[in-house]
Design a protein around this motif. Structure first.
Motif, PDB file in Angstrom:
ATOM      1  N   GLN A  50       0.838  -1.199   0.000  1.00 46.68           N
ATOM      2  CA  GLN A  50       0.000   0.000   0.000  1.00 46.68           C
ATOM      3  C   GLN A  50       0.874   1.249   0.000  1.00 46.68           C
ATOM      4  O   GLN A  50       1.926   1.277   0.641  1.00 46.68           O
ATOM      5  N   SER A  51       0.443   2.270  -0.705  1.00 41.45           N
ATOM      6  CA  SER A  51       1.190   3.530  -0.718  1.00 41.45           C
ATOM      7  C   SER A  51       0.647   4.520   0.308  1.00 41.45           C
ATOM      8  O   SER A  51       1.409   5.216   0.991  1.00 41.45           O
ATOM      9  N   ASP A  52      -0.661   4.603   0.455  1.00 42.60           N
ATOM     10  CA  ASP A  52      -1.276   5.508   1.420  1.00 42.60           C
ATOM     11  C   ASP A  52      -2.742   5.133   1.587  1.00 42.60           C
ATOM     12  O   ASP A  52      -3.297   4.424   0.738  1.00 42.60           O
ATOM     13  N   PRO A  53      -3.365   5.560   2.693  1.00 39.51           N
ATOM     14  CA  PRO A  53      -2.769   6.280   3.831  1.00 39.51           C
ATOM     15  C   PRO A  53      -1.858   5.376   4.639  1.00 39.51           C
ATOM     16  O   PRO A  53      -1.901   4.160   4.495  1.00 39.51           O
ATOM     17  N   ASN A  54      -1.051   6.006   5.495  1.00 36.68           N
ATOM     18  CA  ASN A  54      -0.102   5.217   6.280  1.00 36.68           C
ATOM     19  C   ASN A  54       0.065   5.814   7.666  1.00 36.68           C
ATOM     20  O   ASN A  54      -0.142   7.010   7.876  1.00 36.68           O
ATOM     21  N   GLY A  55       0.460   4.954   8.605  1.00 36.02           N
ATOM     22  CA  GLY A  55       0.804   5.447   9.932  1.00 36.02           C
ATOM     23  C   GLY A  55       2.079   6.264   9.866  1.00 36.02           C
ATOM     24  O   GLY A  55       2.938   6.043   9.003  1.00 36.02           O
ATOM     25  N   LEU A  56       2.225   7.225  10.777  1.00 37.55           N
ATOM     26  CA  LEU A  56       3.409   8.079  10.831  1.00 37.55           C
ATOM     27  C   LEU A  56       3.748   8.320  12.296  1.00 37.55           C
ATOM     28  O   LEU A  56       2.960   8.928  13.021  1.00 37.55           O
ATOM     29  N   ILE A  57       4.914   7.843  12.734  1.00 38.12           N
ATOM     30  CA  ILE A  57       5.259   7.850  14.144  1.00 38.12           C
ATOM     31  C   ILE A  57       6.542   8.634  14.368  1.00 38.12           C
ATOM     32  O   ILE A  57       7.544   8.403  13.687  1.00 38.12           O
ATOM     33  N   TYR A  58       6.512   9.554  15.343  1.00 38.95           N
ATOM     34  CA  TYR A  58       7.661  10.385  15.709  1.00 38.95           C
ATOM     35  C   TYR A  58       8.134  10.020  17.116  1.00 38.95           C
ATOM     36  O   TYR A  58       7.335   9.613  17.960  1.00 38.95           O
ATOM     37  N   CYS A  59       9.421  10.233  17.365  1.00 40.19           N
ATOM     38  CA  CYS A  59       9.968   9.956  18.692  1.00 40.19           C
ATOM     39  C   CYS A  59      11.263  10.736  18.878  1.00 40.19           C
ATOM     40  O   CYS A  59      12.106  10.755  17.984  1.00 40.19           O
ATOM     41  N   THR A  60      11.415  11.391  20.023  1.00 43.54           N
ATOM     42  CA  THR A  60      12.688  12.016  20.420  1.00 43.54           C
ATOM     43  C   THR A  60      13.101  11.447  21.766  1.00 43.54           C
ATOM     44  O   THR A  60      12.312  11.446  22.711  1.00 43.54           O
ATOM     45  N   VAL A  61      14.328  10.947  21.825  1.00 45.17           N
ATOM     46  CA  VAL A  61      14.867  10.385  23.056  1.00 45.17           C
ATOM     47  C   VAL A  61      16.040  11.266  23.477  1.00 45.17           C
ATOM     48  O   VAL A  61      17.017  11.411  22.727  1.00 45.17           O
ATOM     49  N   ALA A  62      15.939  11.877  24.641  1.00 45.86           N
ATOM     50  CA  ALA A  62      16.960  12.817  25.109  1.00 45.86           C
ATOM     51  C   ALA A  62      17.522  12.374  26.451  1.00 45.86           C
ATOM     52  O   ALA A  62      16.886  11.597  27.186  1.00 45.86           O
ATOM     53  N   ARG A  63      18.702  12.847  26.757  1.00 48.26           N
ATOM     54  CA  ARG A  63      19.294  12.568  28.057  1.00 48.26           C
ATOM     55  C   ARG A  63      18.551  13.332  29.147  1.00 48.26           C
ATOM     56  O   ARG A  63      18.149  14.479  28.946  1.00 48.26           O
ATOM     57  N   LYS A  64      18.368  12.701  30.284  1.00 48.83           N
ATOM     58  CA  LYS A  64      17.729  13.386  31.411  1.00 48.83           C
ATOM     59  C   LYS A  64      18.664  14.475  31.934  1.00 48.83           C
ATOM     60  O   LYS A  64      19.882  14.278  32.019  1.00 48.83           O
ATOM     61  N   PRO A  65      18.102  15.651  32.273  1.00 46.58           N
ATOM     62  CA  PRO A  65      18.945  16.703  32.826  1.00 46.58           C
ATOM     63  C   PRO A  65      19.609  16.230  34.118  1.00 46.58           C
ATOM     64  O   PRO A  65      19.015  15.495  34.916  1.00 46.58           O
ATOM     65  N   LYS A  66      20.854  16.623  34.287  1.00 49.54           N
ATOM     66  CA  LYS A  66      21.553  16.267  35.519  1.00 49.54           C
ATOM     67  C   LYS A  66      20.906  16.973  36.699  1.00 49.54           C
ATOM     68  O   LYS A  66      20.606  18.160  36.648  1.00 49.54           O
ATOM     69  N   SER A  67      20.691  16.229  37.758  1.00 55.77           N
ATOM     70  CA  SER A  67      20.038  16.787  38.935  1.00 55.77           C
ATOM     71  C   SER A  67      20.983  17.775  39.626  1.00 55.77           C
ATOM     72  O   SER A  67      22.207  17.566  39.686  1.00 55.77           O
ATOM     73  N   LYS A  68      20.407  18.860  40.135  1.00 56.37           N
ATOM     74  CA  LYS A  68      21.184  19.870  40.837  1.00 56.37           C
ATOM     75  C   LYS A  68      21.271  19.499  42.306  1.00 56.37           C
ATOM     76  O   LYS A  68      20.262  19.271  42.969  1.00 56.37           O
ATOM     77  N   LEU A  69      22.499  19.459  42.835  1.00 63.06           N
ATOM     78  CA  LEU A  69      22.688  19.106  44.232  1.00 63.06           C
ATOM     79  C   LEU A  69      22.549  20.330  45.119  1.00 63.06           C
ATOM     80  O   LEU A  69      22.808  21.445  44.727  1.00 63.06           O
TER      81      LEU A  69
END
Length: 299
Positions: A280-299
């Protein structure tokens, strides 16, 4: 009263090819790129007063790309992008930021009679390597590396069940399906202070590792969903490349639907008996994802 709120301009679709010739061995290495440069800075009067004084002509930008390609290596493309951006910001006092995008096209060395050919190559697919960089005056270099148009497919090892259902849901659950997508993966590097710092980074090694991770997890993951699989990919790239701050994926579903052939003499071609499908050409699912580092905790 109107005002110019933002502007940049430049040269797009500059085709660039460079060959490195090893005179001792006769082996050639080729790189082909498409380059775009965009400049911003004190250029308002070019728009508001028809004053071309601050305009670094787009043809000048094109010639700069060619000259810098002659003077420097253009691979890795991240380094070449930083060299171009550094030139524009340092050469023209009124230019405060330079955006560079490089698309690197695939040329793979031919194997002839079981041996790598010294100067012949072929295009093995539409996959491209992409770099987007911004060099800002006194702020350093921001770089994002990408894989685009990497078409992948596996014929089993993918499921999709347990999803939310309501009165509008018709999609049946499945524990075994074809999974195919055209990978767009990008990873954002930490900000580099200058070109010298950029030159210390193994961008080619990181690109190769990101590609290997993408293919390995795609192939081996018993996928519960595209979402779950792409998160694993991003998580692994962050673990393997410490200088990367975040990873994003865009994965469109390339659907393959079963065809009910039971109307023809009871021929079985659904469920576990399905072997013939309709792409199939369309319609199609479209999935986005951003994986980032957790901010360093402030002591």
């Amino acid at each position: 009263m109107p005002q110019l709120s933002y502007a940049k301009y430049g040269k797009d679709n500059v085709r660039l090819y460079k060959v490195d010739k090893n005179e001792k061995t006769g082996v050639h290495t080729v790189i082909e790129q498409t380059v775009c440069t965009l400049l911003e800075g004190d250029i308002e009067t070019a728009y508001t007063e028809a004053d071309n004084g601050p305009v670094v002509a787009t043809d000048t930008q094109k010639q700069t790309i060619y000259i810098k390609a002659k003077q420097h290596a253009i691979d890795p493309p991240e380094q070449f992008a930083a060299i171009l951006g550094d030139h524009f910001v340092k050469t023209y006092p009124h230019i405060h930021a330079a955006h560079v995008k490089i698309i690197q096209h695939r040329w793979t060395r031919m194997t002839i009679d079981g041996k790598p050919h010294p100067h012949s190559f072929f295009r093995d697919g539409e996959e491209v390597r992409v770099v987007e960089s911004v060099t800002r005056e006194n702020q350093g270099v921001e770089i994002k590396s990408k894989i685009e148009k990497l078409l992948v497919l596996k014929s089993t090892g993918s499921a999709f069940y347990g999803f939310h259902r309501d009165e509008f849901t018709r999609l049946p659950e499945t524990w075994d399906r074809i999974l195919s997508t055209e990978v767009e993966a990008g990873w954002k590097w930490k900000t580099f202070k200058d070109v010298a710092e950029v030159k210390k980074v193994d961008f080619n090694g990181a690109w190769q590792r990101a590609r290997e991770i993408t293919l390995k997890i795609f192939a081996e993951d018993n996928s519960a969903s595209v979402q779950a699989t792409m998160y694993k990919m991003g998580e692994q790239i962050l673990a393997d490349v410490p200088l990367v701050e975040e990873v994003d994926y865009v994965l469109p579903n390339k659907h393959y639907f079963e065809i009910d052939l039971s109307w023809y003499k009871g021929l079985k071609n659904t469920g576990k008996d399905a072997t013939v499908f309709a792409p199939q050409s369309d319609p199609n699912g479209l999935i986005y994802c951003t994986v980032a580092r957790k901010p360093k905790s402030k002591l």
